[in-house]
Write an enzyme that holds these catalytic residues in place. Structure first.
Site, PDB file in Angstrom:
ATOM      1  N   GLU A  39       0.647   4.846  -6.196  1.00  0.00           N
ATOM      2  CA  GLU A  39      -0.434   4.497  -5.264  1.00  0.00           C
ATOM      3  C   GLU A  39      -0.269   5.363  -4.016  1.00  0.00           C
ATOM      4  OE1 GLU A  39      -0.378   0.367  -4.135  1.00  0.00           O
ATOM      5  OE2 GLU A  39      -1.928   0.640  -2.621  1.00  0.00           O
ATOM      6  N   GLU A  64       3.105   5.913   1.335  1.00  0.00           N
ATOM      7  CA  GLU A  64       2.384   5.622   2.586  1.00  0.00           C
ATOM      8  C   GLU A  64       3.035   6.465   3.678  1.00  0.00           C
ATOM      9  OE1 GLU A  64      -0.316   3.738   3.930  1.00  0.00           O
ATOM     10  OE2 GLU A  64       0.479   4.809   5.672  1.00  0.00           O
ATOM     11  N   ASP A 114      -8.877   6.437   3.979  1.00  0.00           N
ATOM     12  CA  ASP A 114      -9.576   6.705   5.242  1.00  0.00           C
ATOM     13  C   ASP A 114     -10.798   7.594   4.981  1.00  0.00           C
ATOM     14  OD1 ASP A 114      -7.663   5.305   6.762  1.00  0.00           O
ATOM     15  OD2 ASP A 114      -6.321   7.024   6.666  1.00  0.00           O
ATOM     16  N   LYS A 118     -15.910  12.167  10.547  1.00  0.00           N
ATOM     17  CA  LYS A 118     -16.336  13.178  11.529  1.00  0.00           C
ATOM     18  C   LYS A 118     -16.540  14.532  10.865  1.00  0.00           C
ATOM     19  CE  LYS A 118     -14.426  11.681  15.890  1.00  0.00           C
ATOM     20  NZ  LYS A 118     -13.272  11.873  16.747  1.00  0.00           N
ATOM     21  N   ASP A 150     -15.063   0.569   0.233  1.00  0.00           N
ATOM     22  CA  ASP A 150     -16.265  -0.141   0.698  1.00  0.00           C
ATOM     23  C   ASP A 150     -17.290   0.869   1.203  1.00  0.00           C
ATOM     24  OD1 ASP A 150     -14.456   0.553   2.860  1.00  0.00           O
ATOM     25  OD2 ASP A 150     -16.002  -0.318   4.150  1.00  0.00           O
ATOM     26  N   TYR A 190      -7.178  -4.583   2.852  1.00  0.00           N
ATOM     27  CA  TYR A 190      -8.492  -4.164   3.353  1.00  0.00           C
ATOM     28  C   TYR A 190      -9.609  -4.792   2.521  1.00  0.00           C
ATOM     29  CZ  TYR A 190      -7.414  -0.749   6.988  1.00  0.00           C
ATOM     30  OH  TYR A 190      -7.023  -0.149   8.163  1.00  0.00           O
ATOM     31  N   GLU A 191      -9.398  -4.824   1.235  1.00  0.00           N
ATOM     32  CA  GLU A 191     -10.440  -5.353   0.339  1.00  0.00           C
ATOM     33  C   GLU A 191     -10.736  -6.819   0.673  1.00  0.00           C
ATOM     34  OE1 GLU A 191      -9.409  -4.626  -3.697  1.00  0.00           O
ATOM     35  OE2 GLU A 191     -11.254  -5.469  -4.520  1.00  0.00           O
TER      36      GLU A 191
HETATM   37  C1  LIG Z   1      -7.590   2.253   5.359  1.00  0.00           C
HETATM   38  S1  LIG Z   1      -5.918   2.088   4.965  1.00  0.00           S
HETATM   39  C2  LIG Z   1      -5.928   1.190   3.429  1.00  0.00           C
HETATM   40  C3  LIG Z   1      -4.606   0.548   3.141  1.00  0.00           C
HETATM   41  C4  LIG Z   1      -4.504  -0.172   1.789  1.00  0.00           C
HETATM   42  N1  LIG Z   1      -4.650   0.752   0.692  1.00  0.00           N
HETATM   43  C5  LIG Z   1      -5.500  -1.287   1.671  1.00  0.00           C
HETATM   44  O1  LIG Z   1      -6.482  -1.119   0.928  1.00  0.00           O
HETATM   45  O2  LIG Z   1      -5.315  -2.339   2.288  1.00  0.00           O
HETATM   46  C6  LIG Z   1      -5.532   3.751   4.411  1.00  0.00           C
HETATM   47  C7  LIG Z   1      -4.039   4.014   4.354  1.00  0.00           C
HETATM   48  O3  LIG Z   1      -3.825   5.314   3.796  1.00  0.00           O
HETATM   49  C8  LIG Z   1      -2.769   5.944   4.522  1.00  0.00           C
HETATM   50  N2  LIG Z   1      -2.934   7.400   4.368  1.00  0.00           N
HETATM   51  C9  LIG Z   1      -3.954   8.143   4.839  1.00  0.00           C
HETATM   52  N3  LIG Z   1      -3.803   9.433   4.507  1.00  0.00           N
HETATM   53  C10 LIG Z   1      -2.637   9.504   3.803  1.00  0.00           C
HETATM   54  C11 LIG Z   1      -1.926  10.573   3.210  1.00  0.00           C
HETATM   55  N4  LIG Z   1      -2.386  11.831   3.275  1.00  0.00           N
HETATM   56  N5  LIG Z   1      -0.774  10.303   2.567  1.00  0.00           N
HETATM   57  C12 LIG Z   1      -0.305   9.021   2.504  1.00  0.00           C
HETATM   58  N6  LIG Z   1      -0.932   7.962   3.072  1.00  0.00           N
HETATM   59  C13 LIG Z   1      -2.082   8.200   3.713  1.00  0.00           C
HETATM   60  C14 LIG Z   1      -2.964   5.460   5.938  1.00  0.00           C
HETATM   61  O4  LIG Z   1      -1.803   5.599   6.727  1.00  0.00           O
HETATM   62  C15 LIG Z   1      -3.380   4.020   5.738  1.00  0.00           C
HETATM   63  O5  LIG Z   1      -2.256   3.152   5.706  1.00  0.00           O
END
Ligand SMILES: C[S@@+](CC[C@H](N)C(=O)[O-])C[C@H]1O[C@@H](n2cnc3c(N)ncnc32)[C@H](O)[C@@H]1O
Length: 230
Positions: A39, A64, A114, A118, A150, A190-191
Site C-alpha cells: 500500500e 507512508e 493526494d 494546483k 472521493d 479518509y473513506e
Molecule cells: C489523503 S492521505 C490518505 C491516507 C489513507 N490512505 C487514507 O485513505 O486514510 C494521503 C497519504 O499519502 C501519503 N503520500 C503522499 N504522497 C506520497 C508518496 N509519494 N509516497 C508515500 N506516501 C505518500 C501522504 O503523506 C498521506 O498520508
C-alpha cells in the site's frame, strides 16, 4: 496529510521493534507460497492493519512518507494485536525500486491519494504515468493495482493516465458503496469521513497483462515544460 508533530517520535517508533522499516537493504522479493501486497500512502494505517489481518497468506507492506503518521499507525497496530505479516515502510513512492524487486508484488493499493489539484503539480499524483510505470514494473504478471478516491477529477485523470500506458481497468465504479463491490470493502480513515459526508467513492482495479512492459520515459525538458504549461 498535514499532521501536528508527534512528541518523542523516535522513541515511540523504536518501541515497536520489527514493525517499521526505514532503510531498504536488498530489494524484497517475496516468499515462496505467499503473496506480497503493498500500500502506498497508508496514512494512519487502519486499512493496512485490517488487510493484513484478513489476508494471513500475504505479506503486507504499508508505505507512508510522513513519519508522524507511521507513529500513529504502529501504535494502533500494536494496540490491536500486531498482525505478524504486517510491516510499515517510512519512505516515498519514488524509492520503490530500492525496496521491491521487479515482478515481486501481487497487489498494490492506493487509497485517497493526494489530488495535487494546483496547476503544474499533476506529476506528483500517485497515478501519474511515471508512478504507474514503477508500479507495473514491480507487479508480477496478473498482479493488480487498486485505487480508491472521493475525487472525481483525480479519478478521471487516473483513467487517462492508465490509457496513456495501454492499461484498461477490469473494474470501474463511481459509487463503490452502492455497488456490488462494496461487499468485503475495507474502509480507510479518509473513506470513513467521506462516506459520513455522503460523498460517493470511486474505485478502479487494473491487472498487469502477461508480458506487459511499462514504456514511460521521462520527457525531455522542453516537452516537460510544455506539458506543465497546459
Ligand atoms: C489523503 S492521505 C490518505 C491516507 C489513507 N490512505 C487514507 O485513505 O486514510 C494521503 C497519504 O499519502 C501519503 N503520500 C503522499 N504522497 C506520497 C508518496 N509519494 N509516497 C508515500 N506516501 C505518500 C501522504 O503523506 C498521506 O498520508
Amino acid at each position: 496529510m498535514r499532521m501536528r508533530k508527534k512528541k518523542n517520535a523516535d522513541a515511540r517508533l523504536a518501541s515497536h521493534e520489527g514493525l517499521v522499516l526505514s532503510q531498504p537493504e536488498s530489494p524484497i522479493e517475496g516468499k515462496a507460497g505467499r503473496e506480497l501486497y503493498l500500500e502506498i500512502g497508508a496514512g494512519k494505517g487502519g486499512f493496512a492493519i485490517e488487510m493484513a489481518r484478513r489476508n494471513e497468506n500475504a505479506d503486507y507492506y504499508a508505505m507512508e512518507r510522513v513519519r508522524d503518521c507511521i507513529v500513529l499507525a504502529v501504535e494502533k497496530a500494536d494496540a490491536e494485536g500486531r498482525p505478524a505479516n504486517l510491516r510499515f515502510i517510512i519512505d516515498g513512492a519514488d524509492n520503490l525500486p530500492a525496496w521491491f524487486a521487479s515482478g515481486s508484488v501481487d497487489r498494490i493499493y492506493l487509497n485517497f491519494s493526494d489530488p495535487w489539484h494546483k496547476k503544474g503539480y499533476f506529476k506528483r499524483r500517485l497515478t501519474y504515468r511515471k508512478y504507474l510505470s514503477l508500479y507495473f514494473t514491480l507487479l508480477c504478471d496478473g498482479g493488480e493495482l487498486c485505487f480508491k478516491t472521493d475525487n472525481a477529477p483525480l479519478f478521471d485523470f487516473s483513467l487517462e493516465e492508465l490509457a496513456s500506458v495501454d492499461l484498461t481497468p477490469y473494474l470501474v465504479t463511481r459509487d463503490l458503496h452502492a455497488s456490488p463491490y462494496a461487499e468485503g470493502n475495507v474502509m480507510t480513515e479518509y473513506e470513513r469521513g467521506f462516506v459520513a459526508e455522503g460523498k460517493p467513492i470511486h474505485k478502479l482495479c487494473v491487472k498487469k497483462p502477461a508480458g506487459y512492459i511499462p514504456h514511460y520515459t521521462e520527457p525531455k525538458k522542453a516537452k516537460a515544460e510544455a506539458e506543465e504549461a497546459l
